[in-house]
Design an enzyme around this catalytic site. Structure first.
Site, PDB file in Angstrom:
ATOM      1  N   CYS A 170       0.859  -1.187   0.000  1.00  0.00           N
ATOM      2  CA  CYS A 170       0.000   0.000   0.000  1.00  0.00           C
ATOM      3  C   CYS A 170       0.897   1.239   0.000  1.00  0.00           C
ATOM      4  CB  CYS A 170      -0.868  -0.003   1.254  1.00  0.00           C
ATOM      5  SG  CYS A 170       0.159   0.042   2.745  1.00  0.00           S
ATOM      6  N   SER A 226       1.769  -5.337   3.522  1.00  0.00           N
ATOM      7  CA  SER A 226       3.210  -5.255   3.818  1.00  0.00           C
ATOM      8  C   SER A 226       4.020  -6.295   3.052  1.00  0.00           C
ATOM      9  CB  SER A 226       3.426  -5.415   5.325  1.00  0.00           C
ATOM     10  OG  SER A 226       2.676  -6.506   5.810  1.00  0.00           O
ATOM     11  N   HIS A 281       3.867   1.978  11.770  1.00  0.00           N
ATOM     12  CA  HIS A 281       2.725   1.767  12.666  1.00  0.00           C
ATOM     13  C   HIS A 281       2.507   2.904  13.655  1.00  0.00           C
ATOM     14  CE1 HIS A 281       4.482  -2.126  11.440  1.00  0.00           C
ATOM     15  NE2 HIS A 281       3.241  -2.311  11.047  1.00  0.00           N
ATOM     16  N   HIS A 291      -0.678  -4.972  19.401  1.00  0.00           N
ATOM     17  CA  HIS A 291      -0.209  -4.531  18.081  1.00  0.00           C
ATOM     18  C   HIS A 291       0.423  -3.144  18.227  1.00  0.00           C
ATOM     19  CE1 HIS A 291      -0.293  -3.123  13.910  1.00  0.00           C
ATOM     20  NE2 HIS A 291      -0.267  -4.396  13.586  1.00  0.00           N
ATOM     21  N   CYS A 327      -8.308   1.879   6.733  1.00  0.00           N
ATOM     22  CA  CYS A 327      -7.775   2.635   5.596  1.00  0.00           C
ATOM     23  C   CYS A 327      -8.235   2.052   4.256  1.00  0.00           C
ATOM     24  CB  CYS A 327      -6.254   2.687   5.679  1.00  0.00           C
ATOM     25  SG  CYS A 327      -5.482   1.165   5.159  1.00  0.00           S
ATOM     26  N   GLU A 381       0.535  -0.583  16.349  1.00  0.00           N
ATOM     27  CA  GLU A 381      -0.301   0.583  16.011  1.00  0.00           C
ATOM     28  C   GLU A 381      -1.229   0.918  17.179  1.00  0.00           C
ATOM     29  OE1 GLU A 381      -2.502   0.545  12.264  1.00  0.00           O
ATOM     30  OE2 GLU A 381      -3.963   1.893  13.185  1.00  0.00           O
ATOM     31  N   HIS A 436       5.440  -4.917   8.848  1.00  0.00           N
ATOM     32  CA  HIS A 436       5.426  -6.280   9.368  1.00  0.00           C
ATOM     33  C   HIS A 436       5.637  -7.300   8.257  1.00  0.00           C
ATOM     34  CE1 HIS A 436       3.201  -5.004  13.275  1.00  0.00           C
ATOM     35  NE2 HIS A 436       4.499  -4.956  13.394  1.00  0.00           N
ATOM     36  N   CYS A 463       2.672   5.950   8.873  1.00  0.00           N
ATOM     37  CA  CYS A 463       1.761   6.176   7.742  1.00  0.00           C
ATOM     38  C   CYS A 463       0.856   7.381   8.059  1.00  0.00           C
ATOM     39  CB  CYS A 463       0.908   4.937   7.505  1.00  0.00           C
ATOM     40  SG  CYS A 463      -0.327   5.222   6.208  1.00  0.00           S
TER      41      CYS A 463
END
Ligand code: SF4
Length: 305
Positions: free
Chosen positions: A10, A263, A72, A122, A191, A124, A39, A94
């Site tokens: 992405c 990823s 992240h 995680h 997203c 993020e 990741h 991002c």
């Protein structure tokens, strides 16, 4: 083979990888990177071979050195730690994760109690929780919503960017039922890349005897693709490396679906197709549900001079 499109990198992952590449080209080595930049074990190994040093904690970075923050995102506490240690920082978060952090700050400034829909542990989620740690609670399921306290003031929710769209919608519905006045993000936090890859895998899974998801096991969006395919009743295999494709799995499969998490590098997808072609004739048919045109600029310290 039915190729789900869009798939693989992405815009946020492309930017993060380019940031490390540009830092390696421009600054003396080593260039430190906090956590996996994205990741994926292949991406990390490739950058490590070119001079990036991946660390779990900023304590491992020598004072004054250059460090890149991963795609992240990080909590304000990590930024403060970097400042205290005199580190030079390039931020590869991002922009769509940065947007969620900004939402948390906005809701927190209004005094709202905030619910983050996401996965515990995680990176993020940890970074987002760190924006307003005293007033943010992490939930993942509808049952978690039932266990939330009865908030007295305003409430708001935000989301991890890589959730399963259908599952997140159920959690949001439960939140709205429990807290009718709850505020949400202006536009969806999940997203565009996550949404598109999930739609594409759904289109392909329905027609496939077997579906491969290329990605690393700690990649949230890749795991969601595999879960979605399994929920559609399609036998699904997670492929981290080209060698993970097992002949026994192929015996009964005339149509094989293929996708890759945001990823997972496109070269891996090509590698899997090349290997399967080595076994016999393969016809590759694309199933495209969206055309992606999103790109993100590099941070100004790395933009071409
Ligand atoms: Fe950004 Fe979405 Fe890619 Fe995550 S999956 S890096 S939020 S574009």
């Amino acid at each position: 083979m039915l190729l789900a499109q869009p798939q693989s990198f992405c815009a946020g992952v492309e930017r993060a990888v380019q940031i490390v590449e540009a830092a390696l080209a421009r600054y003396p080595h080593p260039v430190y990177v906090r956590k996996q930049i994205v990741h994926n074990t292949h991406v990390v190994r490739d950058l490590a071979e070119r001079g990036a040093v991946f660390v779990d904690d900023l304590d491992e970075v020598p004072e004054g050195a250059l460090v890149v923050f991963s795609a992240h995102g990080v909590s304000p506490a990590v930024r403060a730690q970097a400042r205290r240690r005199g580190l030079r920082v390039i931020d590869a978060t991002c922009p769509l994760v940065t947007k969620v952090h900004a939402e948390v700050r906005r809701f927190a400034a209004r005094g709202d109690d905030i619910v983050l829909i996401g996965h515990a542990g995680h990176e993020e989620s940890e970074g987002t929780l760190g924006e307003a740690p005293g007033r943010t609670t992490l939930v993942r399921t509808v049952d978690d919503v039932a266990r939330l306290p009865a908030y007295e003031g305003g409430t708001a929710y935000v989301m991890q960017t890589t959730l399963a769209v259908d599952e997140a919608a159920e959690v949001v519905a439960a939140l709205r039922e429990r807290f009718p006045g709850i505020k949400g993000p202006g536009s969806d936090d999940i997203c565009y890349a996550t949404t598109n890859r999930q739609e594409a895998v759904r289109a392909v899974a329905a027609e496939s005897d077997l579906l491969f998801v290329i990605g690393s096991p700690n990649s949230s969006n890749s795991l969601r693709l595999a879960e979605l395919s399994e929920r559609a009743g399609t036998p699904t295999r997670f492929v981290e490396d080209v060698g993970d494709v097992r002949l026994a799995d192929l015996a009964e499969a005339a149509r094989i679906g293929l996708t890759a998490g945001a990823s997972a590098p496109p070269a891996l997808v090509d590698g899997v197709i090349r290997n399967l072609r080595g076994l016999g004739p393969v016809e590759v048919v694309e199933r495209r549900v969206a055309v992606e045109t999103t790109t993100f600029n590099l941070p100004k310290e790395l933009a071409a001079r």
